[in-house]
Design a protein around this motif. Structure first.
Motif, PDB file in Angstrom:
ATOM      1  N   SER A  54      74.094 -25.855 -29.849  1.00 16.56           N
ATOM      2  CA  SER A  54      74.923 -24.814 -29.828  1.00 16.56           C
ATOM      3  C   SER A  54      74.817 -23.949 -28.612  1.00 16.56           C
ATOM      4  O   SER A  54      73.789 -24.005 -27.851  1.00 16.56           O
ATOM      5  N   THR A  55      76.007 -23.337 -28.121  1.00 16.91           N
ATOM      6  CA  THR A  55      76.001 -22.589 -27.045  1.00 16.91           C
ATOM      7  C   THR A  55      75.039 -21.761 -26.677  1.00 16.91           C
ATOM      8  O   THR A  55      74.780 -20.819 -25.760  1.00 16.91           O
ATOM      9  N   LEU A  56      74.735 -20.969 -28.088  1.00 21.46           N
ATOM     10  CA  LEU A  56      73.965 -19.670 -27.998  1.00 21.46           C
ATOM     11  C   LEU A  56      72.409 -19.978 -28.474  1.00 21.46           C
ATOM     12  O   LEU A  56      71.691 -18.961 -28.329  1.00 21.46           O
ATOM     13  N   TYR A  57      72.060 -21.300 -28.548  1.00 22.50           N
ATOM     14  CA  TYR A  57      70.668 -21.686 -29.084  1.00 22.50           C
ATOM     15  C   TYR A  57      69.720 -21.237 -27.899  1.00 22.50           C
ATOM     16  O   TYR A  57      70.049 -21.503 -26.751  1.00 22.50           O
ATOM     17  N   GLY A  58      68.594 -20.596 -28.288  1.00 25.90           N
ATOM     18  CA  GLY A  58      67.604 -20.242 -27.090  1.00 25.90           C
ATOM     19  C   GLY A  58      68.009 -18.936 -26.752  1.00 25.90           C
ATOM     20  O   GLY A  58      67.339 -18.420 -25.721  1.00 25.90           O
ATOM     21  N   THR A  59      69.192 -18.325 -27.032  1.00 20.75           N
ATOM     22  CA  THR A  59      69.134 -16.810 -26.374  1.00 20.75           C
ATOM     23  C   THR A  59      68.773 -15.693 -27.441  1.00 20.75           C
ATOM     24  O   THR A  59      68.670 -15.986 -28.547  1.00 20.75           O
ATOM     25  N   ASP A  60      68.794 -14.580 -26.934  1.00 20.66           N
ATOM     26  CA  ASP A  60      68.333 -13.507 -27.903  1.00 20.66           C
ATOM     27  C   ASP A  60      69.288 -13.133 -28.778  1.00 20.66           C
ATOM     28  O   ASP A  60      69.017 -12.896 -29.966  1.00 20.66           O
ATOM     29  N   LEU A  61      70.643 -13.416 -28.408  1.00 19.49           N
ATOM     30  CA  LEU A  61      71.812 -13.192 -29.567  1.00 19.49           C
ATOM     31  C   LEU A  61      71.244 -14.299 -30.883  1.00 19.49           C
ATOM     32  O   LEU A  61      71.815 -13.879 -31.771  1.00 19.49           O
ATOM     33  N   ARG A 256      80.006 -10.241 -25.593  1.00 28.01           N
ATOM     34  CA  ARG A 256      78.320 -10.490 -25.671  1.00 28.01           C
ATOM     35  C   ARG A 256      77.998 -11.855 -25.874  1.00 28.01           C
ATOM     36  O   ARG A 256      77.272 -12.437 -25.101  1.00 28.01           O
ATOM     37  N   ALA A 257      78.819 -12.654 -26.719  1.00 34.16           N
ATOM     38  CA  ALA A 257      78.282 -13.968 -27.020  1.00 34.16           C
ATOM     39  C   ALA A 257      78.964 -14.791 -25.655  1.00 34.16           C
ATOM     40  O   ALA A 257      78.232 -15.660 -25.252  1.00 34.16           O
ATOM     41  N   LYS A 262      77.191 -18.169 -21.341  1.00 40.43           N
ATOM     42  CA  LYS A 262      77.407 -18.441 -19.518  1.00 40.43           C
ATOM     43  C   LYS A 262      76.119 -18.298 -19.290  1.00 40.43           C
ATOM     44  O   LYS A 262      75.807 -19.181 -18.136  1.00 40.43           O
ATOM     45  N   SER A 263      74.656 -17.650 -19.513  1.00 39.85           N
ATOM     46  CA  SER A 263      73.629 -17.497 -18.599  1.00 39.85           C
ATOM     47  C   SER A 263      72.595 -18.528 -19.624  1.00 39.85           C
ATOM     48  O   SER A 263      71.696 -18.337 -19.145  1.00 39.85           O
ATOM     49  N   ASN A 264      73.121 -19.362 -20.496  1.00 40.18           N
ATOM     50  CA  ASN A 264      72.234 -19.865 -21.354  1.00 40.18           C
ATOM     51  C   ASN A 264      71.526 -21.380 -20.614  1.00 40.18           C
ATOM     52  O   ASN A 264      72.337 -22.148 -20.582  1.00 40.18           O
ATOM     53  N   GLU A 265      70.421 -21.195 -20.121  1.00 40.49           N
ATOM     54  CA  GLU A 265      69.880 -22.295 -19.308  1.00 40.49           C
ATOM     55  C   GLU A 265      69.423 -23.505 -20.175  1.00 40.49           C
ATOM     56  O   GLU A 265      69.701 -24.835 -19.893  1.00 40.49           O
TER      57      GLU A 265
END
Length: 302
Positions: A54-61, A256-257, A262-265
Motif C-alpha cells: 500500500s502507498t500508505l503502509y509504514g506511515t503515521d496515517l 494528507r494522504a 509522497k514521502s513514504n520511503e
C-alpha cells in the motif's frame, strides 16, 4: 516441457526465443473466466494487495487507520492499478498491431505478437471483472495523460514501442509475485496475479528480444532519444497507477494522504526493488542514459 515464468527471464537462447515462446503459449495459458473463482463471496478481512505494498503502509496515517479502512484502501489501490493496466494494455495492443501491420504472417514474430494481443484482451477482461467484483469504480489517468498517450500509441515504434511495453510489464511483475502469495489477499487478486505473472513473462521476453533486434547497430543519438521517450512513458505510468481518489474512498483526507504517500520511503524502496531487472536490462542495451535516470529517480524506479 513446461517452462516456468522465472525461466523466461534467464534461460532462453535468443536464436529460438520466439519459437519457444509460441510453444509455451500453447501449453501454459489460462482462461480467467474459468480459472478464477468469481462466485465465492469476498472475505471482508482480506486485502486487495499485500498491505506492505500500500502507498500508505509504514506511515503515521496508516497506523491511525482502522482495519476496515486499510482493507478498503488496498482494494481501491489494486483496482486503480488494474484500471491503469487496462488503459495501457489498450495502448500496447495498438502499438503491436501497427508493428505487425505488414509483417510476414508465416513468421514466429507475427504469430507471437498476435498471441500476445489475445493474452492482453483476456487480461483486460479479467481485471475489469475483478474491479467489478471488488466494487471498485473505474479509475482513469488524468485527461492530459490520456490525451498525450494518444500520441504515443500513434507514433511509437521499434524499441520505443517495445520499451514502453516492457517498463509497464516489469513494474507490475514483482508486485504481483508478492500478491499471488499473500495469504491475507483476496483470492481473486491472488489468482489474477498468478495468471498475469505467468503470461506476462512471455511478453517481457518478447519485448526484450525486439528491443535488442531494433537497437542492433543503432547510433548513440538514437539510443539517447529512445531512452528519453521510454523513461517519460515509465514516469507517466507510475504516476498514474494509484488514483488520488482511492484515499477518499477509504474515508481519508486526500491532501494528507497524498502528502504521506509522497514521502513514504518504505513504498519508494519497494518500487526500486521491483525495477531492478528492468534497470539492469536498460543499462545492458544502452537505454539507461543520465537524462533517463533522472526520470526514473523522480518516480523511485532507480
Amino acid at each position: 516441457m513446461t517452462v516456468t515464468a522465472d525461466e523466461f527471464r534467464t534461460t532462453i537462447d535468443p536464436d529460438d526465443a520466439l519459437a519457444r515462446l509460441l510453444e509455451s503459449s500453447q501449453k501454459l495459458s489460462y482462461d480467467p473466466q474459468t480459472e478464477v473463482d468469481w462466485d465465492t463471496p469476498l472475505d471482508p478481512t482480506h486485502f486487495g494487495l499485500n498491505p506492505e505494498w500500500s502507498t500508505l503502509y509504514g506511515t503515521d496515517l496508516w497506523d491511525e487507520m482502522t482495519p476496515e479502512q486499510r482493507v478498503t484502501l488496498t482494494r481501491h489501490e489494486v483496482g486503480s492499478i488494474m484500471s491503469t493496466g487496462i488503459w495501457f494494455e489498450m495502448i500496447l495492443q495498438q502499438m503491436l498491431l501497427r508493428e505487425q501491420y505488414t509483417a510476414d504472417v508465416t513468421g514466429s514474430e507475427f504469430q507471437f505478437a498476435l498471441t500476445e494481443i489475445a493474452d492482453e484482451c483476456r487480461h483486460s477482461l479479467m481485471f475489469a471483472r475483478a474491479c467489478s467484483a471488488m466494487g471498485v469504480p473505474h479509475y482513469v489517468p488524468s485527461r492530459p495523460v490520456v490525451e498525450a498517450a494518444r500520441g504515443l500509441k500513434s507514433v511509437a515504434k521499434a524499441e520505443v514501442a517495445y520499451g514502453a511495453i516492457l517498463v509497464a510489464e516489469e513494474i507490475l511483475d514483482v508486485m504481483q509475485r508478492d500478491w499471488m502469495r499473500g495469504e491475507n489477499v483476496l483470492p481473486i487478486v491472488r489468482t489474477t496475479s498468478k495468471i498475469h505473472v505467468v503470461e506476462e513473462a512471455r511478453h517481457m521476453k518478447f519485448a526484450r528480444h525486439e528491443i535488442r533486434e531494433h537497437l542492433e547497430g543503432s547510433s548513440a543519438l538514437r539510443r539517447r532519444q529512445s531512452a528519453w521517450v521510454i523513461s517519460t512513458a515509465a514516469y507517466v505510468i507510475v504516476k498514474s497507477m494509484v488514483n488520488p481518489a482511492v484515499y477518499e474512498a477509504a474515508g481519508l483526507d486526500k491532501k494528507r494522504a497524498l502528502e504521506a504517500a509522497k514521502s513514504n520511503e518504505h513504498h519508494h524502496n519497494l518500487m526500486r526493488l521491483s525495477c531492478v531487472h528492468l534497470m539492469d536490462f536498460l543499462s545492458e542495451v544502452g537505454l539507461l542514459t543520465p537524462a533517463a535516470m533522472r526520470r526514473y529517480r523522480a518516480v523511485h524506479m532507480l
